[in-house]
Enzyme design. Sequence first.
Site, short mmCIF file in Angstrom:
data_model
loop_
_atom_site.label_atom_id
_atom_site.label_comp_id
_atom_site.label_asym_id
_atom_site.label_seq_id
_atom_site.Cartn_x
_atom_site.Cartn_y
_atom_site.Cartn_z
N THR A 27 61.12 3.49 25.12
CA THR A 27 59.73 3.64 24.36
C THR A 27 59.15 2.56 23.79
O THR A 27 59.88 1.38 23.48
CB THR A 27 59.77 4.86 23.49
OG1 THR A 27 60.60 4.19 22.39
CG2 THR A 27 60.53 6.18 23.89
N ALA A 60 64.37 2.45 20.77
CA ALA A 60 63.08 2.70 19.87
C ALA A 60 62.83 1.45 19.32
O ALA A 60 63.61 0.50 18.75
CB ALA A 60 63.88 3.63 18.65
N VAL A 86 68.07 -0.38 19.34
CA VAL A 86 66.99 -0.87 18.47
C VAL A 86 66.36 -2.06 19.42
O VAL A 86 67.02 -2.85 20.02
CB VAL A 86 67.54 -1.47 17.33
CG1 VAL A 86 66.15 -2.20 16.39
CG2 VAL A 86 68.00 -0.78 16.24
N LYS A 87 65.07 -1.76 19.83
CA LYS A 87 64.28 -2.54 20.74
C LYS A 87 63.57 -3.64 19.92
O LYS A 87 62.74 -3.45 19.03
CB LYS A 87 63.28 -1.81 21.43
CG LYS A 87 62.81 -2.23 22.74
CD LYS A 87 62.02 -1.45 23.35
CE LYS A 87 61.15 -1.85 24.86
NZ LYS A 87 60.58 -0.92 25.47
N VAL A 88 64.06 -4.86 20.28
CA VAL A 88 63.50 -6.17 19.56
C VAL A 88 62.83 -7.10 20.26
O VAL A 88 63.10 -7.37 21.46
CB VAL A 88 64.63 -6.74 18.85
CG1 VAL A 88 64.25 -7.97 17.99
CG2 VAL A 88 65.41 -5.92 17.97
#
Length: 222
Positions: A27, A60, A86-88
């Site tokens: 997402t 996310a 965790v999307k960075v």
Amino acid sequence: MKFFIDTANLAQIREAHSLGILDGVTTNPSLMAKEGVKGERNIFDHYKKICEIVDGDISAEVISTDFEGMIAEGKKLAAIHKNIVVKVPMIKDGVKAIKWFSDNNIKTNCTLVFSSGQAILAAKAGATYVSPFIGRLDDTGWDGLALIRELHQIYTIQNFNTQILAASIRHVNHIIACASAGAHVCTSPLDSILGLLKHPLTDAGLLKFIEDSKKMQEAVLA
């Protein structure tokens, strides 16, 4: 190759999951906004709902662009569910954050990757996934699939554990080509996933089988 769906739409996630081949979800803030999900509490509740549907990695994305902000957001996101990744973003502080998350056993997805140099930095920092946006590269006249092939070669030679997550998928052939190029994961919209089911010869063959089956039944009854 793992199949992820790139959406925040719960109905589409359920439909893809019903096929029995879905391994995860990606997402981003734009996809959340598209579903009308606003506010931290509602966003977190939405992620929980996704995690209840799919037992796999759920990316996310943080919205901060500074190290401290990304760490604070990432810790909150990771606390939602064990499957949250965790999307960075691929920026200087993003690489620093990925290293911190890696050292603290929090899975990460480095997003907005458009070059092998960026992907090398992400892998060195310990990213779980790196997301090259092949469709957006194609839009600029570059060959997005060439990047997937190059990353596969680099990661294999260097023995990096980071998985290549092909993103910005535009059509069925992108998925097939990514599998051939060595992507570990492909994330795409539902239409592209369902498009893999389709072939005109399959439709024609099935129609012929149905017609012949009816003729056999008529012959028995005659």
